[in-house]
Design an enzyme around this catalytic site. Structure first.
Site, short mmCIF file in Angstrom:
data_model
loop_
_atom_site.label_atom_id
_atom_site.label_comp_id
_atom_site.label_asym_id
_atom_site.label_seq_id
_atom_site.Cartn_x
_atom_site.Cartn_y
_atom_site.Cartn_z
N ASP A 53 0.87 -1.17 0.00
CA ASP A 53 0.00 0.00 0.00
C ASP A 53 0.91 1.22 0.00
OD1 ASP A 53 -1.70 2.11 0.48
OD2 ASP A 53 -2.59 1.28 2.30
N SER A 133 1.61 11.62 -17.03
CA SER A 133 0.48 11.78 -17.94
C SER A 133 0.72 13.04 -18.75
CB SER A 133 -0.81 11.93 -17.12
OG SER A 133 -1.89 12.36 -17.92
N TYR A 146 -6.44 15.68 -10.17
CA TYR A 146 -5.62 14.66 -10.81
C TYR A 146 -4.50 15.32 -11.62
CZ TYR A 146 -4.24 10.68 -13.69
OH TYR A 146 -3.51 9.70 -14.31
N LYS A 150 -0.23 15.10 -11.29
CA LYS A 150 0.68 14.75 -12.37
C LYS A 150 1.66 15.89 -12.67
CE LYS A 150 -0.79 10.61 -12.92
NZ LYS A 150 0.07 9.47 -12.51
#
Length: 284
Positions: A53, A133, A146, A150
């Site tokens: 994790d 990304s 998000y 990135k």
């Protein structure tokens, strides 16, 4: 970095890009350990799985210690574990939800890096590849958190590469665009939804459903990871797929105003929604 006798660790390897990457590295000759929160699974794989994790210091330490106990070294770390929030306005996520996505997408990378780098330094060699990304260099309206994670991965990776280069360690970022995985199916819903964004949420979810069938296969990203892992003189950034390559070129060479207008057009940000044009009660 020669694949033969090299030990690789890939986070988030139970499906999608992580699984494809672990399989491709194993095929190329690496001894690969994948990780997931569930750990070893019954499915036949070309690599071993460890429970991990990335949001837990103890779990990260235990996984890295176990790998070192078995192999005595680690040559390649691929940080892939991450999640996204379903398209929504930035104000529709609480501060707690913002913390949660950074905890996995950025601080998970920080934890893994801190656990692995001391061993790579002692070896005098190693490579860290972070799955970023195109949203690491482009904005994502209605995906602000998000995109922010990135962008942070890009900055962290570039700075880290400068720090570690003289130690024989290189850091790379892979920048895919849309990829055919279960990523969108596993979106976390925003936890503070507002009726003002209901229409745009519905429209963007439909857009995602249209785009995903045309997206790149995870194997496209895996091939780029392998190329970055094996390169004698690796680049800091690698785009993965035709769309990602085009977006990188546009970002580099297109005038800022043109790029801005294109983003607003694609997301129909200047088209009034029904709720936006509805007159307030006082004006009726």
């Amino acid at each position: 970095m020669s694949p033969k006798k090299s030990i690789a660790l890939v986070t988030g390897a139970s499906s999608g890009i992580g699984k494809a990457t672990a399989e491709r590295l194993a095929t190329a000759g690496y001894k690969v350990y994948g990780t997931s929160r569930r750990g070893a699974q019954l499915n036949e794989r070309s690599f071993e799985m460890l429970p991990l994790d990335v949001t837990s210091d103890a779990s990260v330490a235990a996984a890295v210690s176990e790998l070192l106990r078995r192999e005595g070294r680690i040559d390649l770390l691929v940080n892939n574990a991450g999640f996204g929030i379903a398209p929504a306005g930035a104000e529709e996520s609480s501060v707690e939800q913002a913390h949660a996505i950074f905890e996995t997408n950025l601080f998970g990378i920080v934890r893994m890096t801190r656990a692995v780098v001391p061993h790579m330094r002692k070896q005098g060699s190693g490579r860290i590849i972070n799955i970023g990304s195109v949203l690491g260099f482009l904005p994502m309206p209605f995906g602000a958190l998000y995109s922010a994670t990135k962008h942070a991965v890009e900055g962290y990776s570039e700075s880290l590469d400068h720090e570690l280069r003289t130690r024989g360690i290189r850091v790379c970022v892979i920048e895919p665009a849309y990829t055919k995985t279960a990523f969108d199916a596993n979106f976390v819903e925003p936890d503070a939804k507002l009726d003002e964004y209901r229409e745009i949420r519905a429209a963007l979810n439909k857009l995602v459903q249209v785009l995903m069938p045309k997206a790149d296969d995870p194997g496209v990203v895996a091939e780029v990871v392998l190329r970055a892992a094996k390169a004698a003189r690796p680049k800091l950034r690698y785009t993965a797929g035709v769309t990602a390559g085009r977006l990188r070129l546009l970002h580099k060479f297109a005038p800022a105003g043109l790029l801005d207008a294109g983003i607003r057009k694609d997301f129909q940000l200047d088209v009034p929604t029904a709720s936006a044009v509805r007159k307030p009660a006082a004006a009726r």
